[in-house]
Design a protein around this motif. Structure first.
Motif, PDB file in Angstrom:
ATOM      1  N   ASN A   1       2.077  -3.486  -1.806  1.00  0.00           N
ATOM      2  CA  ASN A   1       1.286  -4.637  -2.236  1.00  0.00           C
ATOM      3  C   ASN A   1       1.491  -5.789  -1.245  1.00  0.00           C
ATOM      4  O   ASN A   1       2.328  -5.711  -0.342  1.00  0.00           O
ATOM      5  CB  ASN A   1       1.621  -5.032  -3.683  1.00  0.00           C
TER       6      ASN A   1
ATOM      7  N   SER B   1      10.017   1.815   1.788  1.00  0.00           N
ATOM      8  CA  SER B   1      10.163   2.999   0.941  1.00  0.00           C
ATOM      9  C   SER B   1      10.146   2.646  -0.546  1.00  0.00           C
ATOM     10  O   SER B   1      10.230   3.540  -1.392  1.00  0.00           O
ATOM     11  CB  SER B   1      11.459   3.745   1.285  1.00  0.00           C
ATOM     12  N   GLN B   2      10.039   1.360  -0.837  1.00  0.00           N
ATOM     13  CA  GLN B   2       9.999   0.860  -2.219  1.00  0.00           C
ATOM     14  C   GLN B   2      11.201   1.354  -3.021  1.00  0.00           C
ATOM     15  O   GLN B   2      11.081   1.853  -4.137  1.00  0.00           O
ATOM     16  CB  GLN B   2       8.664   1.203  -2.877  1.00  0.00           C
TER      17      GLN B   2
ATOM     18  N   MET C   1       3.928   8.310  -2.678  1.00  0.00           N
ATOM     19  CA  MET C   1       4.376   6.925  -2.679  1.00  0.00           C
ATOM     20  C   MET C   1       3.146   6.034  -2.798  1.00  0.00           C
ATOM     21  O   MET C   1       2.128   6.264  -2.160  1.00  0.00           O
ATOM     22  CB  MET C   1       5.158   6.623  -1.400  1.00  0.00           C
ATOM     23  N   LYS C   2       3.271   4.976  -3.591  1.00  0.00           N
ATOM     24  CA  LYS C   2       2.145   4.064  -3.780  1.00  0.00           C
ATOM     25  C   LYS C   2       2.030   3.110  -2.584  1.00  0.00           C
ATOM     26  O   LYS C   2       3.028   2.848  -1.885  1.00  0.00           O
ATOM     27  CB  LYS C   2       2.307   3.298  -5.088  1.00  0.00           C
ATOM     28  N   PRO C   3       0.833   2.579  -2.337  1.00  0.00           N
ATOM     29  CA  PRO C   3       0.650   1.646  -1.204  1.00  0.00           C
ATOM     30  C   PRO C   3       1.432   0.349  -1.424  1.00  0.00           C
ATOM     31  O   PRO C   3       1.742  -0.018  -2.558  1.00  0.00           O
ATOM     32  CB  PRO C   3      -0.852   1.386  -1.186  1.00  0.00           C
TER      33      PRO C   3
END
Length: 108
Positions: free
Chosen positions: A5, A58-59, A1-3
């Motif tokens: 923003n 969790s985007q 998972m990306k950080p």
């Protein structure tokens, strides 16, 4: 998972502040008959903002749609709470308004 923003983190922070303010408002005024609509909106905000925080973290692919509903709900809660003179109601209205604005940006 990306950080996360900054925009997502800000929305999470605004939702959490709204949850806290709505809980305080609800606890302070529970049982006051003239505040029944306020109570329901605070309960709804607590539930939806909690879900929104989880989905933002969790985007989720559905976060835009959930944030759009959250923005509408928090705006309604802010309008209702602003009708009362109580300091906790005014604080709740302020936090709900900020949350609504942040969620509306996420929904766009």
């Amino acid at each position: 998972m990306k950080p996360l923003n900054n925009e997502i983190q800000q929305c999470i922070d605004e939702c959490n502040a709204c949850i806290t303010a709505a809980r305080i408002c609800l606890d302070q005024h529970m049982g006051e008959p003239d505040m029944k609509k306020c109570h329901q909106l605070c309960l709804d905000c607590i539930a939806l903002c909690t879900a929104c925080v989880q989905m933002l973290a969790s985007q989720s692919d559905y976060v835009n749609r959930v944030c759009a509903i959250c923005a509408d709900l928090c705006k309604a809660c802010a309008e209702e709470c602003s009708k009362f003179d109580s300091e906790v109601c005014k604080q709740c209205a302020e936090k709900c308004k900020a949350c609504a604005e942040s969620c509306a940006k996420m929904a766009a």
